[in-house]
Design an enzyme around this catalytic site. Structure first.
Site, mmCIF file in Angstrom:
data_model
loop_
_atom_site.group_PDB
_atom_site.id
_atom_site.type_symbol
_atom_site.label_atom_id
_atom_site.label_comp_id
_atom_site.label_asym_id
_atom_site.label_seq_id
_atom_site.Cartn_x
_atom_site.Cartn_y
_atom_site.Cartn_z
ATOM 1 N N SER A 65 0.837 -1.229 0.126
ATOM 2 C CA SER A 65 0.068 0.066 0.029
ATOM 3 C C SER A 65 0.607 1.380 -0.175
ATOM 4 O O SER A 65 0.207 2.182 -0.364
ATOM 5 C CB SER A 65 -1.091 -0.078 1.141
ATOM 6 O OG SER A 65 -0.253 0.236 2.330
ATOM 7 N N LYS A 106 0.890 4.581 6.838
ATOM 8 C CA LYS A 106 0.242 5.602 5.927
ATOM 9 C C LYS A 106 0.694 6.975 5.870
ATOM 10 O O LYS A 106 1.498 7.388 7.180
ATOM 11 C CB LYS A 106 -1.307 5.502 5.954
ATOM 12 C CG LYS A 106 -1.991 4.226 5.880
ATOM 13 C CD LYS A 106 -1.885 3.550 4.429
ATOM 14 C CE LYS A 106 -2.649 2.382 4.525
ATOM 15 N NZ LYS A 106 -1.989 1.055 4.744
#
Length: 149
Positions: A65, A106
């Site tokens: 990701s 993230k």
């Protein structure tokens, strides 16, 4: 595959110095140049990467990701993150966060009361937290180490 993390593994607050050779020459990314025959100095990476030893931890990334072909800030599967818990996270920092107790890495998006965690990989939508979810920004990623495969 989403990214999840293995760890945290605490950094040794009193590491035994492991000095690596420091070559003072720059390395061209274009045409090769003659290599220097001597070492200019020796460097301990702990001195360059870790400002807060008691608050620094390592994680291993698992997943894609944070991989992007559009950004130089790509963090591939298997990379080792260096995470400092003493740094106050701010907008656009790459962070390790716990959402309902599960770790993820993230980019932090924070504008006023709006908060989201954004992947580098455009295949993953931003994580916008609902009222019932618990978010804890665990630490700020200050560096990552990628080993050649």
């Amino acid at each position: 595959m989403s990214s999840f993390l293995q760890g945290p593994f605490p950094a040794d607050p009193n590491p035994t110095a492991h000095y690596l050779p420091w070559i003072g020459e720059s390395v061209p990314a274009g045409f090769p140049s003659p290599a220097a025959d001597w070492v200019e100095d020796r460097v301990d990476l702990n001195q360059h990467l870790i400002s807060h030893p008691e608050a620094t931890f390592y994680f291993t990334v698992s997943g894609d990701s944070m991989v992007s072909h559009l950004s130089e800030r790509t963090i591939p599967d298997g990379a080792t993150l260096v995470v400092d818990r003493a740094i106050q996270a701010k907008h656009n920092d790459i962070v390790v966060a716990a959402i309902d107790g599960d770790f993820t890495v993230k980019r932090l998006f924070q504008r006023g009361k709006h908060l989201a965690l954004v992947a580098e990989n455009p295949d993953y939508p931003p994580i916008v937290l609902g009222d019932e979810q618990e978010l804890s920004v665990w630490g700020v990623v200050i560096a990552w180490i990628v080993r050649p495969k």
